[in-house]
Scaffold this motif. Structure first.
Motif, mmCIF file in Angstrom:
data_model
loop_
_atom_site.group_PDB
_atom_site.id
_atom_site.type_symbol
_atom_site.label_atom_id
_atom_site.label_comp_id
_atom_site.label_asym_id
_atom_site.label_seq_id
_atom_site.Cartn_x
_atom_site.Cartn_y
_atom_site.Cartn_z
ATOM 1 N N VAL A 91 0.870 -1.166 0.000
ATOM 2 C CA VAL A 91 0.000 0.000 0.000
ATOM 3 C C VAL A 91 0.915 1.225 0.000
ATOM 4 N N TYR A 92 0.674 2.119 -0.921
ATOM 5 C CA TYR A 92 1.490 3.317 -1.074
ATOM 6 C C TYR A 92 0.744 4.522 -0.519
ATOM 7 N N TYR A 93 1.474 5.335 0.254
ATOM 8 C CA TYR A 93 0.897 6.513 0.889
ATOM 9 C C TYR A 93 1.732 7.747 0.544
ATOM 10 N N CYS A 94 1.085 8.890 0.499
ATOM 11 C CA CYS A 94 1.822 10.135 0.359
ATOM 12 C C CYS A 94 1.699 10.928 1.663
ATOM 13 N N ALA A 95 2.662 11.794 1.876
ATOM 14 C CA ALA A 95 2.683 12.598 3.085
ATOM 15 C C ALA A 95 3.353 13.927 2.802
ATOM 16 N N ALA A 96 2.991 14.922 3.581
ATOM 17 C CA ALA A 96 3.569 16.254 3.472
ATOM 18 C C ALA A 96 4.367 16.551 4.736
ATOM 19 N N THR A 97 5.514 17.182 4.557
ATOM 20 C CA THR A 97 6.370 17.444 5.701
ATOM 21 C C THR A 97 7.167 18.720 5.515
ATOM 22 N N ARG A 98 7.555 19.301 6.630
ATOM 23 C CA ARG A 98 8.524 20.394 6.598
ATOM 24 C C ARG A 98 9.863 19.903 7.134
ATOM 25 N N GLY A 99 9.963 18.589 7.318
ATOM 26 C CA GLY A 99 11.190 18.001 7.840
ATOM 27 C C GLY A 99 12.050 17.395 6.751
ATOM 28 N N GLN A 100 12.890 16.466 7.169
ATOM 29 C CA GLN A 100 13.823 15.826 6.259
ATOM 30 C C GLN A 100 13.114 14.871 5.304
ATOM 31 N N LEU A 101 13.671 14.738 4.110
ATOM 32 C CA LEU A 101 13.023 13.898 3.103
ATOM 33 C C LEU A 101 13.125 12.417 3.436
ATOM 34 N N ARG A 102 14.230 11.999 4.056
ATOM 35 C CA ARG A 102 14.461 10.570 4.213
ATOM 36 C C ARG A 102 13.966 10.010 5.542
ATOM 37 N N THR A 103 13.433 10.868 6.402
ATOM 38 C CA THR A 103 12.939 10.384 7.690
ATOM 39 C C THR A 103 11.447 10.046 7.599
ATOM 40 N N LYS A 104 10.926 9.424 8.654
ATOM 41 C CA LYS A 104 9.536 8.993 8.630
ATOM 42 C C LYS A 104 8.561 10.046 9.150
ATOM 43 N N GLY A 105 9.058 11.207 9.533
ATOM 44 C CA GLY A 105 8.178 12.240 10.043
ATOM 45 C C GLY A 105 7.328 12.880 8.966
ATOM 46 N N TYR A 106 6.178 13.397 9.381
ATOM 47 C CA TYR A 106 5.287 14.073 8.444
ATOM 48 C C TYR A 106 4.316 14.933 9.231
ATOM 49 N N GLU A 107 3.723 15.888 8.555
ATOM 50 C CA GLU A 107 2.676 16.708 9.167
ATOM 51 C C GLU A 107 1.291 16.325 8.667
ATOM 52 N N TYR A 108 1.207 15.907 7.414
ATOM 53 C CA TYR A 108 -0.065 15.505 6.821
ATOM 54 C C TYR A 108 0.111 14.148 6.161
ATOM 55 N N TRP A 109 -0.922 13.342 6.259
ATOM 56 C CA TRP A 109 -0.878 11.961 5.776
ATOM 57 C C TRP A 109 -2.083 11.693 4.911
ATOM 58 N N GLY A 110 -1.880 10.954 3.840
ATOM 59 C CA GLY A 110 -2.988 10.673 2.950
ATOM 60 C C GLY A 110 -3.430 9.224 3.004
ATOM 61 N N GLN A 111 -4.584 8.955 2.435
ATOM 62 C CA GLN A 111 -5.041 7.567 2.342
ATOM 63 C C GLN A 111 -4.181 6.843 1.330
ATOM 64 N N GLY A 112 -4.076 5.551 1.459
ATOM 65 C CA GLY A 112 -3.195 4.779 0.610
ATOM 66 C C GLY A 112 -3.862 4.282 -0.655
ATOM 67 N N THR A 113 -3.015 3.795 -1.548
ATOM 68 C CA THR A 113 -3.487 3.157 -2.764
ATOM 69 C C THR A 113 -2.701 1.859 -2.932
ATOM 70 N N GLN A 114 -3.422 0.783 -3.259
ATOM 71 C CA GLN A 114 -2.799 -0.539 -3.324
ATOM 72 C C GLN A 114 -2.109 -0.740 -4.665
ATOM 73 N N VAL A 115 -0.882 -1.206 -4.612
ATOM 74 C CA VAL A 115 -0.143 -1.608 -5.804
ATOM 75 C C VAL A 115 0.187 -3.085 -5.657
ATOM 76 N N THR A 116 -0.211 -3.872 -6.636
ATOM 77 C CA THR A 116 0.064 -5.300 -6.630
ATOM 78 C C THR A 116 0.795 -5.665 -7.923
ATOM 79 N N VAL A 117 1.964 -6.276 -7.763
ATOM 80 C CA VAL A 117 2.782 -6.655 -8.907
ATOM 81 C C VAL A 117 2.822 -8.171 -8.972
ATOM 82 N N SER A 118 2.319 -8.713 -10.056
ATOM 83 C CA SER A 118 2.291 -10.168 -10.206
ATOM 84 C C SER A 118 3.541 -10.644 -10.944
ATOM 85 N N SER A 119 3.973 -11.850 -10.601
ATOM 86 C CA SER A 119 5.188 -12.401 -11.225
ATOM 87 C C SER A 119 4.864 -13.174 -12.482
#
Length: 119
Positions: A91-119
């Protein structure tokens, strides 16, 4: 409010483009991140982009295959995913932050979207 969309089912080697539309915040003043959470695993940051778009971050697992971009005029951030692998299934999520790009912190969080990759 952040809303991600564009997920779906794709075969390995294929491509998808995720979008995340923002409202209710000054989009151009926030850095944006994409997280993903595979089944049974922790949620991790996989890509980030600064408010200007000049600085980006990619996790090693997606570097060279995924591209993050943004359109401040449309209040939207994108994640172009190429050469998809079954291990990209999450499940992929987007988020908005005023912090560092590589950390897990965020100020706003969005609903996710499912990505499924079949082999």
């Amino acid at each position: 409010l952040l809303q991600a969309f564009g997920g779906g089912l794709v075969q390995a080697g294929g491509s998808l483009r995720l979008s995340c539309a923002a409202s209710g915040l000054i989009f151009s003043s926030y850095s944006m991140k994409w997280f993903r959470q595979p089944p049974g695993k922790e949620r991790d940051v996989i890509a980030g982009i600064s408010w200007s778009g000049y600085t980006t971050y990619y996790a090693d697992s997606v570097k060279g295959r995924f591209t993050i971009s943004r359109d401040n005029g449309k209040n939207t951030v994108y994640l172009q995913m190429n050469s998809l692998k079954p291990e990209d299934t999450a499940v992929y999520y987007c988020a908005a932050t005023r912090g560092q790009l590589r950390t897990k912190g965020y100020e706003y969080w969005g609903q996710g979207t499912q990505v499924t990759v079949s082999s």
